[in-house]
Design a protein around this motif. Structure first.
Motif, short mmCIF file in Angstrom:
data_model
loop_
_atom_site.label_atom_id
_atom_site.label_comp_id
_atom_site.label_asym_id
_atom_site.label_seq_id
_atom_site.Cartn_x
_atom_site.Cartn_y
_atom_site.Cartn_z
N ARG A 94 77.97 145.98 88.96
CA ARG A 94 77.74 146.35 90.74
C ARG A 94 79.23 144.75 91.20
O ARG A 94 79.48 143.79 90.05
N LEU A 95 79.23 145.18 92.38
CA LEU A 95 80.61 144.20 92.62
C LEU A 95 79.76 142.71 92.41
O LEU A 95 79.11 142.73 93.38
N HIS A 96 80.90 142.15 91.58
CA HIS A 96 80.16 140.21 91.70
C HIS A 96 81.55 139.55 91.58
O HIS A 96 83.25 140.42 90.96
N GLY A 97 81.36 138.49 91.40
CA GLY A 97 82.07 137.31 91.51
C GLY A 97 82.14 136.48 90.31
O GLY A 97 81.42 136.59 89.83
N HIS A 98 83.32 135.80 89.43
CA HIS A 98 83.51 134.97 88.46
C HIS A 98 83.92 133.51 89.51
O HIS A 98 84.91 133.77 89.66
N ASN A 99 83.49 132.64 89.15
CA ASN A 99 84.39 131.56 88.82
C ASN A 99 84.99 131.26 87.22
O ASN A 99 83.85 130.60 86.17
N TYR A 100 86.20 131.33 87.24
CA TYR A 100 86.73 132.23 85.17
C TYR A 100 87.29 130.82 85.62
O TYR A 100 88.32 129.44 86.15
N SER A 101 87.55 130.03 83.49
CA SER A 101 87.98 129.20 83.35
C SER A 101 88.73 129.34 82.57
O SER A 101 88.56 130.21 81.61
N VAL A 102 90.16 128.78 82.41
CA VAL A 102 91.57 128.82 81.44
C VAL A 102 91.49 127.97 80.46
O VAL A 102 91.71 126.35 81.22
N GLN A 103 91.47 128.30 79.44
CA GLN A 103 92.16 127.81 78.02
C GLN A 103 93.68 127.89 77.38
O GLN A 103 93.13 129.00 77.52
N VAL A 104 94.48 127.56 76.81
CA VAL A 104 94.99 127.46 76.31
C VAL A 104 95.57 127.00 75.55
O VAL A 104 95.20 125.50 74.87
N GLU A 105 95.74 127.74 74.03
CA GLU A 105 96.02 126.56 72.79
C GLU A 105 97.09 127.07 71.98
O GLU A 105 97.43 128.55 71.96
N MET A 106 98.43 126.10 71.44
CA MET A 106 99.30 126.95 70.61
C MET A 106 99.26 126.00 69.35
O MET A 106 98.93 124.70 69.26
N GLU A 107 99.83 126.45 68.52
CA GLU A 107 99.33 126.26 66.70
C GLU A 107 101.00 126.49 67.01
O GLU A 107 101.86 127.04 66.58
N GLY A 108 101.45 125.49 65.71
CA GLY A 108 103.09 125.21 65.84
C GLY A 108 103.61 124.34 64.81
O GLY A 108 102.27 122.90 64.55
N THR A 109 104.68 123.39 64.23
CA THR A 109 104.84 122.64 63.85
C THR A 109 105.57 121.32 64.71
O THR A 109 105.58 121.49 66.31
N LEU A 110 106.13 120.32 64.47
CA LEU A 110 106.79 119.49 65.49
C LEU A 110 108.03 120.10 66.01
O LEU A 110 108.36 119.98 65.27
N ASN A 111 108.73 119.80 67.01
CA ASN A 111 109.92 119.70 67.48
C ASN A 111 110.50 118.47 67.79
O ASN A 111 110.09 117.55 67.52
N ARG A 112 111.84 118.42 68.18
CA ARG A 112 112.74 117.74 67.77
C ARG A 112 111.89 115.86 68.70
O ARG A 112 112.64 115.25 68.59
N ASP A 113 111.62 116.55 69.64
CA ASP A 113 110.35 115.55 70.23
C ASP A 113 109.69 114.87 70.23
O ASP A 113 108.16 113.98 70.80
#
Length: 167
Positions: A34-53
């Motif tokens: 049925r048509l319904h809604g959500h209160n979505y939450s978002v998370q973002v992850e990045m993996e890598g090496t350190l940059n010059r900063d």
């Protein structure tokens, strides 16, 4: 660069205004919710090496780009344009959507039509990840190996999508 800079690091942004509220229904196994809604939450992850900063990536930029994507989706009905079970027609000022015996007519300004197969958390995570990847093209991410987006439609239900950026 120092040897320690080559170690993989992970950064994560979540909470705050990395969220959106939206209506939807998914189709599955010959049926639909049925048509319904959500209160979505978002998370973002990045993996890598350190940059010059000494950063994998700037938190403030990552949050801003993610927030902008969330704001585009916020307070809309999510229409999955690639859903083979839906018949969708964009009419002047409205969307007409058919599924089986159901017919929905929604004002165009209340709909966000996304190039996804279904409006599941899995597909929304992939969509946001693709949009974020595009937005990141204006930034130096040469040190970043992976980008992962999680979309939670409830505190106990999270779907993730991850892409490799170093290939």
């Amino acid at each position: 660069m120092h040897q320690t800079n080559q170690q993989l690091r992970r950064v994560k942004v979540e909470g705050g205004n990395l969220k959106f509220n939206a209506a939807h229904f998914i189709t599955f196994g010959g049926a639909s919710e049925r048509l319904h809604g959500h209160n979505y939450s978002v998370q973002v992850e990045m993996e890598g090496t350190l940059n010059r900063d000494s950063l994998v990536f700037d938190f403030s930029i990552l949050k801003r780009l993610t927030r902008e994507i969330c704001e585009r989706i916020n307070h809309h009905f999510i229409l999955p344009l690639r859903n083979p079970n839906l018949e969708c027609r964009e009419l002047p000022g409205e969307w007409e959507i058919h599924y089986s015996h159901k017919r929905y007519i929604l004002p165009r300004e209340d709909v966000i039509a996304l190039t996804i197969e279904n409006s599941t958390a899995e597909c929304l995570a992939e969509y946001i990840c693709r949009e974020l990847r595009t937005a990141l093209s204006d930034h130096d991410i040469s040190n970043v190996r992976t980008l992962q987006v999680g979309v939670a439609e409830a505190p106990t239900q999270v779907a993730y999508y991850q892409v490799r950026l170093d290939q």
